[in-house]
Enzyme design. Structure first.
Site, PDB file in Angstrom:
ATOM      1  N   GLY A 255       0.801  -1.216   0.000  1.00 39.62           N
ATOM      2  CA  GLY A 255       0.000   0.000   0.000  1.00 39.62           C
ATOM      3  C   GLY A 255       0.831   1.261   0.000  1.00 39.62           C
ATOM      4  O   GLY A 255       1.268   1.750  -1.049  1.00 39.62           O
ATOM      5  N   CYS A 256       1.064   1.805   1.190  1.00 44.15           N
ATOM      6  CA  CYS A 256       1.735   3.104   1.288  1.00 44.15           C
ATOM      7  C   CYS A 256       3.201   3.043   0.869  1.00 44.15           C
ATOM      8  O   CYS A 256       3.725   4.008   0.319  1.00 44.15           O
ATOM      9  CB  CYS A 256       1.605   3.634   2.713  1.00 44.15           C
ATOM     10  SG  CYS A 256      -0.121   3.895   3.199  1.00 44.15           S
TER      11      CYS A 256
END
Length: 229
Positions: free
Chosen positions: A166-167
């Site tokens: 994700g990030c």
């Protein structure tokens, strides 16, 4: 052995290599360290199996987070000793006006107790570290990160934290697009899914970043750059 061995079929790995993907780009001379979202909401307040950890914070990744933290500490020690910049992209406590597409997709994000947003003590920021609240996965989107990095004359980003799929990935892709050299220590990032962790490391290594262990990363960093004071 690579983190994706046994998950990405050997034939697919050979196909990427044959197509010219995966070449390492090396480091520049002025590295910066990103510690993304290493907050109790993603780690829990202590090492616990995943199914226990999510009872404390539904967004916790469980024990894998605590396996990554000592590696982040090792990198942080080098950056502190060299006077290299350390930046903390992080999620700030959610308010009622923070409803959006991500909250629609993952409603649990809106229910995390406020103490879950505290930085993990072992790697918490110090004075002069850069704190970057963010609302979306990429540390670049809607934040002044690029501006800070230009002021710092950084040319290489070492990306740690979570989640790998994700990030971390979002920040790596955007950093690559801004023409920074990207380095991901594979054991200093974590994800609640082992498969997503491995697949995304493989994809980043193939296209966007140099992926190596923390030990390899420290060795490479030890041969580059100058103390910045």
């Amino acid at each position: 052995m690579k983190p994706w061995d046994g998950i990405i079929p050997e034939e697919e790995q050979r196909a990427y290599t044959a197509s010219g993907f995966g070449r390492r780009s090396g480091l520049g001379e002025r590295p910066a360290l990103l510690i993304i979202d290493v907050q109790y909401r993603t780690t829990g307040t202590r090492p616990m199996p995943f199914w226990d950890a999510i009872k404390e914070f539904p967004t916790s990744c469980g024990e894998v987070a605590w396996q990554a933290i000592p590696h982040i500490q090792r990198l942080l020690e080098l950056f502190r000793a060299r006077g290299w910049p350390v930046l903390y992209p992080h999620v700030s406590p959610k308010e009622s006006f923070d409803q959006g597409r991500l909250a629609d997709k993952v409603p649990a994000l809106m229910t995390v107790a406020r103490q879950g947003y505290d930085f993990v003590a072992e790697i918490k920021p110090r004075d002069n570290d850069v704190l970057l609240p963010k609302k979306h996965p990429s540390a670049f989107f809607g934040t002044p990160l690029a501006s800070y990095l230009i002021d710092l004359k950084a040319d290489t980003l070492v990306v740690t934290g979570c989640t790998t799929s994700g990030c971390v990935r979002g920040s790596v892709v955007d950093g690559f697009a801004y023409n920074f050299k990207m380095l991901v220590p594979s054991d200093a990032v974590y994800d609640r899914s082992h498969v997503s962790h491995a697949v995304n490391l493989f994809d980043m290594a193939s296209k966007y970043a140099d992926v190596m262990t923390t030990t390899e990363c420290l060795d490479a960093l030890g041969r580059t750059g100058q103390p910045q004071g």
